[in-house]
Design a protein around this motif. Structure first.
Motif, short mmCIF file in Angstrom:
data_model
loop_
_atom_site.label_atom_id
_atom_site.label_comp_id
_atom_site.label_asym_id
_atom_site.label_seq_id
_atom_site.Cartn_x
_atom_site.Cartn_y
_atom_site.Cartn_z
N GLN A 24 0.84 -1.18 0.00
CA GLN A 24 0.00 0.00 0.00
C GLN A 24 0.88 1.23 0.00
O GLN A 24 1.61 1.48 0.97
CB GLN A 24 -0.94 0.02 1.22
CG GLN A 24 -1.93 1.17 1.20
CD GLN A 24 -2.87 1.14 2.37
OE1 GLN A 24 -2.50 0.79 3.48
NE2 GLN A 24 -4.14 1.50 2.14
N ARG A 43 -3.28 5.33 -0.94
CA ARG A 43 -3.85 4.56 -2.06
C ARG A 43 -4.39 3.21 -1.57
O ARG A 43 -4.21 2.83 -0.43
CB ARG A 43 -2.78 4.32 -3.11
CG ARG A 43 -2.35 5.61 -3.79
CD ARG A 43 -1.27 5.36 -4.82
NE ARG A 43 -0.99 6.56 -5.58
CZ ARG A 43 -1.31 6.71 -6.85
NH1 ARG A 43 -1.89 5.75 -7.50
NH2 ARG A 43 -1.03 7.83 -7.46
N ARG A 68 -14.75 9.65 -3.22
CA ARG A 68 -13.35 9.49 -2.78
C ARG A 68 -13.14 10.10 -1.41
O ARG A 68 -12.36 9.60 -0.61
CB ARG A 68 -12.39 10.17 -3.76
CG ARG A 68 -12.17 9.44 -5.05
CD ARG A 68 -11.48 8.07 -4.87
NE ARG A 68 -10.32 8.10 -4.00
CZ ARG A 68 -9.09 8.43 -4.37
NH1 ARG A 68 -8.86 8.78 -5.62
NH2 ARG A 68 -8.07 8.40 -3.51
N GLN A 126 -9.80 2.42 -4.65
CA GLN A 126 -8.94 3.48 -4.08
C GLN A 126 -9.39 3.90 -2.69
O GLN A 126 -8.65 4.58 -1.98
CB GLN A 126 -8.92 4.69 -5.01
CG GLN A 126 -8.22 4.44 -6.32
CD GLN A 126 -6.70 4.39 -6.19
OE1 GLN A 126 -6.15 4.10 -5.13
NE2 GLN A 126 -6.01 4.69 -7.26
#
Lengths: 111, 113
Positions: A37, A41, B9, B106
């Protein structure tokens, strides 16, 4: 609860050196997986080793598995600055195939 | 091949508000996971689906968290009401089947203020 624990928690090495990190787990497993990782992200799968395998290679990665000791190690050879990341082991347990992650090793490669 | 899609996000909400996260796994993947990752820690499995059935939700705080996977494809994770300690990154992942390598999205970074 975390199934695995990585050791060390943090590791800093010079570029070009080898990095070794270890994972210990608690229950019987079908396979063990390693993920990387990068900061901020998602996780990226690196390698999967099955419970009947003892060693596996992928490029600069070498993974070993000792089911009698319930432990695994990840070796990254000839480290590069781009290898700077957190590394996690994850286990798929016998019985319910739950994929459970460890606490992670933060690796820093010094150019 | 398209990866695992997550939205939004980023999300900032006040405590006691509600929030929902969405995940679209890789086509054909039967297993879908939701993880919570608090800064500096490893991902903690909240819930694991196999098609549209729940494999494990033992660490899902069911008094405030809920998740569903309708038709065995997309999934939503909801928190109602949110607490300060829910601030974390919520990761969705999918795999072809249980125990296979997982592909991660993500993530959604949630901040509860």
């Amino acid at each position: 609860s975390q199934q695995g624990e990585e050791d060390p928690q943090a590791l800093s090495i010079q570029e070009g050196e080898n990095a070794t990190m270890n994972c210990s787990y608690k229950t019987s497993i079908n396979n063990l997986q390693w993920y990387r990782q990068n900061s901020g992200r998602g996780l990226v799968h690196l390698i999967l080793i099955r419970s009947n395998e003892r060693e596996k290679h992928s490029g600069r990665l070498r993974v070993t598995l000792d089911t009698s000791k319930k432990s695994s190690s990840l070796l990254i050879t000839a480290s590069r600055a781009a290898d700077t990341a957190s590394y996690f082991c994850a286990t798929a347990r016998v019985g319910n195939e739950k994929l459970t992650f460890g606490t992670g090793t933060r690796l820093t490669i010094i150019p | 091949e398209a990866g695992v899609a997550q939205s939004p996000r980023y999300k900032i909400i006040e405590k006691r508000q509600s929030v929902a996260f969405w995940c679209n796994p890789i086509s054909g993947h039967a297993t879908l996971y939701w993880y919570q990752q608090i800064l500096g820690q490893g991902p903690k499995l909240l819930i694991q689906f196999q098609n549209n059935g729940v494999v494990d939700d033992s660490q899902l705080p069911k008094d405030r968290f809920s998740a569903e996977r309708l038709k065995g494809v997309d999934s939503t994770l909801k928190i109602q009401p949110a607490k300060l300690e829910d601030s974390a990154v919520y990761l969705c992942a999918s795999s072809f089947n249980e125990g296979n390598r997982a592909f991660f999205g993500q993530g959604t970074r949630l901040t509860v203020v």
